[in-house]
Scaffold this motif. Structure first.
Motif, PDB file in Angstrom:
ATOM      1  N   LYS A 193      -8.405 -14.718   3.564  1.00 51.10           N
ATOM      2  CA  LYS A 193      -8.653 -13.354   3.090  1.00 51.10           C
ATOM      3  C   LYS A 193     -10.135 -12.995   3.044  1.00 51.10           C
ATOM      4  O   LYS A 193     -10.474 -11.831   2.811  1.00 51.10           O
ATOM      5  N   ARG A 194     -10.983 -13.941   3.276  1.00 43.45           N
ATOM      6  CA  ARG A 194     -12.420 -13.679   3.175  1.00 43.45           C
ATOM      7  C   ARG A 194     -12.849 -12.662   4.238  1.00 43.45           C
ATOM      8  O   ARG A 194     -12.698 -12.894   5.429  1.00 43.45           O
ATOM      9  N   GLY A 195     -13.385 -11.532   3.754  1.00 40.62           N
ATOM     10  CA  GLY A 195     -13.951 -10.541   4.649  1.00 40.62           C
ATOM     11  C   GLY A 195     -12.958  -9.651   5.369  1.00 40.62           C
ATOM     12  O   GLY A 195     -13.357  -8.855   6.227  1.00 40.62           O
ATOM     13  N   VAL A 196     -11.661  -9.720   5.031  1.00 44.86           N
ATOM     14  CA  VAL A 196     -10.683  -8.900   5.737  1.00 44.86           C
ATOM     15  C   VAL A 196     -10.743  -7.459   5.229  1.00 44.86           C
ATOM     16  O   VAL A 196     -11.215  -7.188   4.117  1.00 44.86           O
ATOM     17  N   LYS A 197     -10.243  -6.525   6.044  1.00 47.25           N
ATOM     18  CA  LYS A 197     -10.229  -5.107   5.702  1.00 47.25           C
ATOM     19  C   LYS A 197      -8.796  -4.590   5.775  1.00 47.25           C
ATOM     20  O   LYS A 197      -8.310  -4.209   6.841  1.00 47.25           O
ATOM     21  N   PRO A 198      -8.081  -4.575   4.633  1.00 47.64           N
ATOM     22  CA  PRO A 198      -6.690  -4.103   4.633  1.00 47.64           C
ATOM     23  C   PRO A 198      -6.580  -2.641   5.033  1.00 47.64           C
ATOM     24  O   PRO A 198      -7.503  -1.848   4.823  1.00 47.64           O
ATOM     25  N   THR A 199      -5.426  -2.275   5.587  1.00 46.46           N
ATOM     26  CA  THR A 199      -5.177  -0.882   5.964  1.00 46.46           C
ATOM     27  C   THR A 199      -4.575  -0.081   4.819  1.00 46.46           C
ATOM     28  O   THR A 199      -4.368   1.125   4.944  1.00 46.46           O
ATOM     29  N   GLY A 200      -4.268  -0.718   3.703  1.00 52.42           N
ATOM     30  CA  GLY A 200      -3.692  -0.040   2.554  1.00 52.42           C
ATOM     31  C   GLY A 200      -3.845  -0.884   1.314  1.00 52.42           C
ATOM     32  O   GLY A 200      -4.310  -2.026   1.378  1.00 52.42           O
ATOM     33  N   PRO A 201      -3.442  -0.352   0.142  1.00 46.45           N
ATOM     34  CA  PRO A 201      -3.677  -1.049  -1.125  1.00 46.45           C
ATOM     35  C   PRO A 201      -2.674  -2.148  -1.455  1.00 46.45           C
ATOM     36  O   PRO A 201      -2.934  -2.980  -2.327  1.00 46.45           O
ATOM     37  N   HIS A 202      -1.520  -2.148  -0.789  1.00 46.17           N
ATOM     38  CA  HIS A 202      -0.450  -3.058  -1.190  1.00 46.17           C
ATOM     39  C   HIS A 202      -0.750  -4.497  -0.793  1.00 46.17           C
ATOM     40  O   HIS A 202      -1.432  -4.763   0.201  1.00 46.17           O
ATOM     41  N   ALA A 203      -0.201  -5.428  -1.572  1.00 48.88           N
ATOM     42  CA  ALA A 203      -0.404  -6.851  -1.296  1.00 48.88           C
ATOM     43  C   ALA A 203       0.068  -7.230   0.106  1.00 48.88           C
ATOM     44  O   ALA A 203      -0.588  -8.042   0.788  1.00 48.88           O
ATOM     45  N   VAL A 204       1.182  -6.663   0.556  1.00 45.81           N
ATOM     46  CA  VAL A 204       1.670  -6.964   1.908  1.00 45.81           C
ATOM     47  C   VAL A 204       0.636  -6.540   2.948  1.00 45.81           C
ATOM     48  O   VAL A 204       0.379  -7.266   3.927  1.00 45.81           O
ATOM     49  N   GLU A 205       0.016  -5.383   2.741  1.00 46.34           N
ATOM     50  CA  GLU A 205      -1.002  -4.909   3.680  1.00 46.34           C
ATOM     51  C   GLU A 205      -2.239  -5.807   3.655  1.00 46.34           C
ATOM     52  O   GLU A 205      -2.875  -6.042   4.688  1.00 46.34           O
ATOM     53  N   ARG A 206      -2.568  -6.345   2.483  1.00 46.82           N
ATOM     54  CA  ARG A 206      -3.688  -7.282   2.404  1.00 46.82           C
ATOM     55  C   ARG A 206      -3.359  -8.581   3.133  1.00 46.82           C
ATOM     56  O   ARG A 206      -4.201  -9.147   3.832  1.00 46.82           O
ATOM     57  N   HIS A 207      -2.128  -9.052   2.987  1.00 48.67           N
ATOM     58  CA  HIS A 207      -1.728 -10.269   3.706  1.00 48.67           C
ATOM     59  C   HIS A 207      -1.756 -10.048   5.210  1.00 48.67           C
ATOM     60  O   HIS A 207      -2.209 -10.914   5.973  1.00 48.67           O
ATOM     61  N   MET A 208      -1.262  -8.897   5.639  1.00 39.34           N
ATOM     62  CA  MET A 208      -1.228  -8.624   7.072  1.00 39.34           C
ATOM     63  C   MET A 208      -2.622  -8.485   7.656  1.00 39.34           C
ATOM     64  O   MET A 208      -2.843  -8.780   8.838  1.00 39.34           O
TER      65      MET A 208
END
Length: 301
Positions: free
Chosen positions: A102-117
């Protein structure tokens, strides 16, 4: 890639929310053997995943000796790819050609699933759809649910999860009873589910129920309760792992939030909704409001 390691999360709901990323890994590398690092509390979710390799347990509160034992065990394998959704440093202690964290990633939305993706962004097209959450069931769990629910009439069943792991996250038992009274003409039976610690609460809910009910609190494991939820018409419950299991088996889900961050952690899926209590106090949330939102959810599913 032939050998992949997927490091998932600890709590039941959090683990379920990592399954879209796991499904994506399978789509990207259909021939790979995917080992998992999971918590003993939630690893049952992955037991029947048809493409998994080994499941290795990482105890959240284990001491350094057990952690070193896990690292030693994992280092026996040289992985082509390690995907670490915990990002607690474990991935960097293992033998791997490539690591995604997860270091330095840029999610497309606020949800945890979007952060994982977002962790898997280097592997997938930007516009690719996100797979749904999954729980893999076997015939024995489906039969368990069929047997335990056989006393209920009809098929229109309301599943309720009156418990949670923290008192401020729990809607009062009397409110659950009032909800059933408000929607009693929409259902033919009620299913009460939860852990052993929820038995007293479920009994309080059931005292004045106007519909036939089955109380399964404390008498199911994770996969059995997922199979039970799959049989329900809809699930209503507090912010707990049960809502995520319900959504993962395709059952419409209404989650009741007091404290917490529903925009980040609500059950994932098109048939999921949530209610945020006034002032974040579940004691102030009326059964009338929940009944209205429940009917709205049923109308669109």
């Amino acid at each position: 890639m032939r050998k992949v390691l997927f490091i998932t999360l600890s709590n039941i709901g959090d683990a379920v929310l990592t399954t879209p990323a796991l499904e994506t890994l399978r789509q990207c590398f259909p021939e790979a053997s995917i080992d998992l690092v999971a918590d003993p509390r939630s690893s049952l979710v992955f037991t029947h995943c048809p493409y998994r390799g080994r499941i290795l347990h990482k105890h959240k509160k284990a001491g350094w000796r057990k952690l070193m034992g896990l690292i030693h065990q994992l280092r026996r394998t040289s992985y082509d790819l390690v995907v670490d959704l915990r990002t607690d440093g474990l991935a960097y202690l293992l033998r791997a050609r490539k690591r995604l964290t997860k270091r330095g990633v840029k999610p497309t939305g606020p949800h945890a699933v979007e952060r994982h993706m977002a962790v898997l962004a280097p592997l997938r097209p930007p516009a690719a759809s996100i797979p749904p959450c999954r729980v893999w069931l076997q015939a024995e769990q489906v039969q368990f649910a069929k047997t335990r629910l056989s006393p209920l009439p009809g098929r229109r069943w309301l599943a309720l999860g009156p418990g949670a792991n923290w008192a401020p996250k729990i809607w009062p038992a009397s409110a659950f009873t009032a909800l059933v009274n408000a929607v009693k003409h929409d259902f033919e039976g009620v299913i009460l589910i939860g852990g052993p610690q929820d038995r007293e609460r479920s009994q309080a809910v059931s005292v004045n129920l106007p519909l036939p009910y089955v109380d399964l609190c404390g008498s199911t494991d994770l996969l059995q309760v997922a199979a039970v939820l799959q049989k329900a018409s809809v699930f209503v419950g507090n912010d707990s792992g049960l809502g995520h299991l319900a959504a993962a088996v395709g059952t419409p889900t209404l989650t009741l939030f007091g404290p917490g961050q529903p925009e980040h952690y609500h059950p994932w899926g098109n048939h999921s909704a949530y209610v945020l209590a006034p002032n974040r106090q579940l004691g102030q949330l009326s059964a009338v409001i929940v009944a209205h939102r429940l009917r709205q959810l049923l109308d669109r599913t």
